[in-house]
Write a protein that holds these residues in place. Structure first.
Motif, PDB file in Angstrom:
ATOM      1  N   GLY A 115       0.817  -1.200   0.000  1.00  0.00           N
ATOM      2  CA  GLY A 115       0.000   0.000   0.000  1.00  0.00           C
ATOM      3  C   GLY A 115       0.857   1.260   0.000  1.00  0.00           C
ATOM      4  N   THR A 116       1.973   1.205   0.719  1.00  0.00           N
ATOM      5  CA  THR A 116       2.902   2.344   0.759  1.00  0.00           C
ATOM      6  C   THR A 116       3.368   2.722  -0.639  1.00  0.00           C
ATOM      7  OG1 THR A 116       3.690   1.836   2.989  1.00  0.00           O
ATOM      8  CG2 THR A 116       5.197   3.048   1.579  1.00  0.00           C
ATOM      9  N   TYR A 142      -3.697   7.436   7.486  1.00  0.00           N
ATOM     10  CA  TYR A 142      -2.380   6.848   7.225  1.00  0.00           C
ATOM     11  C   TYR A 142      -2.349   6.394   5.778  1.00  0.00           C
ATOM     12  CZ  TYR A 142       1.499   3.445   7.510  1.00  0.00           C
ATOM     13  OH  TYR A 142       2.658   2.744   7.318  1.00  0.00           O
ATOM     14  N   GLY A 144       0.579   4.887   4.384  1.00  0.00           N
ATOM     15  CA  GLY A 144       1.874   4.239   4.240  1.00  0.00           C
ATOM     16  C   GLY A 144       2.952   5.162   4.782  1.00  0.00           C
ATOM     17  N   GLU A 204      -8.460   8.687   3.168  1.00  0.00           N
ATOM     18  CA  GLU A 204      -9.097   7.400   3.458  1.00  0.00           C
ATOM     19  C   GLU A 204     -10.595   7.708   3.480  1.00  0.00           C
ATOM     20  OE1 GLU A 204      -7.634   4.636   6.651  1.00  0.00           O
ATOM     21  OE2 GLU A 204      -6.392   6.342   7.174  1.00  0.00           O
ATOM     22  N   ASN A 209      -7.361   4.240  10.049  1.00  0.00           N
ATOM     23  CA  ASN A 209      -6.092   4.291  10.765  1.00  0.00           C
ATOM     24  C   ASN A 209      -6.065   5.266  11.943  1.00  0.00           C
ATOM     25  OD1 ASN A 209      -4.148   2.349   9.420  1.00  0.00           O
ATOM     26  ND2 ASN A 209      -5.051   3.355   7.660  1.00  0.00           N
ATOM     27  N   ASP A 237      -7.623   6.664  -1.060  1.00  0.00           N
ATOM     28  CA  ASP A 237      -6.762   5.582  -0.597  1.00  0.00           C
ATOM     29  C   ASP A 237      -7.681   4.489  -0.058  1.00  0.00           C
ATOM     30  OD1 ASP A 237      -5.058   3.831   0.553  1.00  0.00           O
ATOM     31  OD2 ASP A 237      -3.979   5.290   1.787  1.00  0.00           O
ATOM     32  N   VAL A 239      -6.798   1.322   0.297  1.00  0.00           N
ATOM     33  CA  VAL A 239      -5.988   0.164   0.683  1.00  0.00           C
ATOM     34  C   VAL A 239      -6.728  -0.669   1.739  1.00  0.00           C
ATOM     35  CG1 VAL A 239      -3.837  -0.543   1.851  1.00  0.00           C
ATOM     36  CG2 VAL A 239      -3.768   1.176   0.034  1.00  0.00           C
ATOM     37  N   MET A 240      -7.414   0.025   2.663  1.00  0.00           N
ATOM     38  CA  MET A 240      -8.162  -0.720   3.674  1.00  0.00           C
ATOM     39  C   MET A 240      -9.625  -0.943   3.275  1.00  0.00           C
ATOM     40  SD  MET A 240      -8.768   0.103   7.720  1.00  0.00           S
ATOM     41  CE  MET A 240      -7.031   0.190   8.156  1.00  0.00           C
ATOM     42  N   LYS A 265      -3.803  -4.627   0.735  1.00  0.00           N
ATOM     43  CA  LYS A 265      -4.491  -5.515   1.676  1.00  0.00           C
ATOM     44  C   LYS A 265      -5.314  -6.609   0.970  1.00  0.00           C
ATOM     45  CE  LYS A 265      -3.670  -2.616   5.565  1.00  0.00           C
ATOM     46  NZ  LYS A 265      -3.635  -1.165   5.669  1.00  0.00           N
TER      47      LYS A 265
HETATM   48  C1  LIG Z   1      -2.369  -0.322   5.346  1.00  0.00           C
HETATM   49  C2  LIG Z   1      -2.564   0.967   4.667  1.00  0.00           C
HETATM   50  C3  LIG Z   1      -1.583   1.545   3.848  1.00  0.00           C
HETATM   51  C4  LIG Z   1      -0.191   0.984   3.739  1.00  0.00           C
HETATM   52  O1  LIG Z   1      -0.170  -0.278   3.174  1.00  0.00           O
HETATM   53  P1  LIG Z   1       1.132  -1.207   3.412  1.00  0.00           P
HETATM   54  O2  LIG Z   1       0.869  -2.397   2.561  1.00  0.00           O
HETATM   55  O3  LIG Z   1       1.179  -1.483   4.874  1.00  0.00           O
HETATM   56  O4  LIG Z   1       2.309  -0.409   2.953  1.00  0.00           O
HETATM   57  C5  LIG Z   1      -1.899   2.684   3.138  1.00  0.00           C
HETATM   58  N1  LIG Z   1      -3.112   3.243   3.236  1.00  0.00           N
HETATM   59  C6  LIG Z   1      -4.076   2.729   4.018  1.00  0.00           C
HETATM   60  C7  LIG Z   1      -5.410   3.383   4.050  1.00  0.00           C
HETATM   61  C8  LIG Z   1      -3.836   1.590   4.765  1.00  0.00           C
HETATM   62  O5  LIG Z   1      -4.794   1.117   5.581  1.00  0.00           O
END
Ligand SMILES: *Cc1c(COP(=O)(O)O)cnc(C)c1O
Length: 429
Positions: A115-116, A142, A144, A204, A209, A237, A239-240, A265
């Motif tokens: 995600g970073t 957050y 990353g 997000e 986070n 973002d 990712v979650m 994720k």
């Molecule tokens: C977990 C997360 C990240 C980072 O992902 P990694 O795979 O840990 O680098 C980035 N943005 C959000 C919203 C996350 O929850």
């Protein structure tokens, strides 16, 4: 000495804080983190043979539960054909087609390994596309651990009380504007103060986070309207939230089309995988077509693609059962514990969006990071320890979201509520 303990003593000699990612060290809640030996479905077993009901799901990816047989089989089959080629494969296209079919805002994407990397690359691309330098982010979000994004960055950072991070030059942080979440006026003011200089707004869309914080009515729509008006890109973002709060993430749930989306994720089904994507006109600025450099030795890794395909394929095929089930289980555990707290006079505010929730130890509503930061983190820590002792593994910080998987059962929920009831009454006595 238990096996977990001897493993921890060794780890503390080998890794800073004994861990390879800070929140795993349990510093915010105290006590020693168990070492995990294996997991199946909704359960984790530690090195001493104790079983836990898992509510952190590897921080999000394990939406189908651990060692879900179709995912295990896909990884096994892919591994037998070699773990990595560093060359293009059909599986990358298969997973990309699946992603594009799920997210109408994405025409083209690029796979990365975390995600970073996804957020870091999306921001570089947004800056290049707009020719602007400033980035707007929100307190408690957050994205990353890239330098410019470690400003008021929630969870791990909040857990340790570090404002940003040492080692990030002021000059880098200077171009990051951190605003309060759920405050439309603050975004307008930032664009007024930095007229024509803001490349993108990254958010997000449901905060995870800082603990789970849903967007206020109309807030995401306002971010879309303002960025469009100002010629800045809107980056969700996810990712979650991607494949978590709905198959098509928060953008499907709230009906918004961002310019760029970052994923991770669940996308990799538990293997290291991320992606960023959006309109072709933006994505085509990436090398080798365009001037924005971005690369990765393991990008599109065959094992990650296989696990992602098995996971997303299952979620898409069974979406009509999966998401209502997650909603029901998640509501019953989140509300059940909340009702138990209310019945014994423990002040608790429960925020939840689908199978993502947080029990905040405060009587006040939590709408932003400042609200989350007012929680009684000592009380949360005691609750966390009591729950772990009772065989329920919650995320080890007040500023993290808990997750439910399709493998959780009504019986798990009942056991969890009972464990919470005992934890609350032990704390009261
Ligand atoms: C977990 C997360 C990240 C980072 O992902 P990694 O795979 O840990 O680098 C980035 N943005 C959000 C919203 C996350 O929850």
């Amino acid at each position: 000495m238990g096996r977990s303990e001897s493993l921890r003593l060794r780890a503390e000699k080998l890794f800073p804080g004994g861990v390879n990612s800070p929140v795993r060290a349990f510093r915010a809640v105290g006590g020693a983190p168990p070492f995990v030996e294996r997991a199946e479905g909704a359960y984790l077993w530690d090195a001493d043979g104790n079983r836990y009901i898992d509510y952190f799901g590897s921080w999000g990816p394990m939406i189908l539960g651990h060692a879900f047989p179709p995912v295990v089989e896909a990884i096994r089959a892919a591994a037998a054909r070699s773990a990595s080629f560093g060359a293009s494969t059909a599986a990358e296209g298969d997973l990309a087609e699946l992603v594009v079919s799920i997210w109408p805002s994405i025409e083209k994407l690029r796979f990365v390994s975390s995600g970073t990397e996804a957020t870091m690359s999306a921001i570089r691309l947004a800056r290049a596309f707009t020719g602007r330098k400033y980035v707007v982010k929100f307190e408690g979000c957050y994205h990353g651990h890239a330098d410019g994004l470690l400003v008021k960055a929630g969870s791990g950072v909040a857990t340790f009380g570090i404002p940003g991070s040492a080692g990030v030059p002021e000059e880098t942080a200077h171009f990051t504007l951190a605003l309060p979440y759920n405050d439309e006026a603050a975004v307008d003011a930032a664009f007024l103060a930095h007229n024509g200089e803001i490349a993108c707004v990254i958010v997000e869309p449901v905060v995870g986070n800082a603990g789970c914080i849903p967007p206020a009515d109309g807030y995401l729509q306002a971010l879309r309207r303002i960025t469009e008006r100002e010629g800045a890109l809107l980056i969700f973002d996810e990712v979650m939230t991607g494949f978590r709060v709905a198959l098509g993430g928060a953008q499907e749930l709230y009906g918004i089309r961002p310019d760029l989306t970052t994923m991770g994720k669940i996308l990799g089904g538990g293997l290291p995988c991320g992606a960023f994507g959006g309109r072709a006109e933006i994505m085509d600025r990436l090398a080798p077509l365009g001037p924005v450099y971005q690369a990765g030795t393991l990008s599109g890794n065959p094992l990650a693609m296989a696990a992602g395909l098995a996971t997303l394929g299952y979620l898409r095929e069974h979406r009509a059962e999966v998401y209502p089930r997650l909603e029901r289980l998640s509501a019953s555990v989140a509300d059940g514990v909340a009702a138990t707290a209310a019945s014994v006079g423990v002040p608790l505010t429960t925020n939840r969006v689908g199978a993502m929730f947080t029990w905040f130890f405060t009587a006040e509503p939590v709408r932003d990071f400042a609200g989350a930061a007012r929680c009684d983190t000592r009380r949360f820590a005691a609750f966390h320890r009591a729950m772990l002792e009772a065989g329920v593994w919650l995320p080890p910080s007040q500023f993290e979201a808990a997750f439910v998987s399709t493998a959780h059962t009504d019986d798990d929920v009942r056991q969890t509520i009972e464990a919470a009831r005992q934890a609350f009454s032990a704390a009261a006595s």
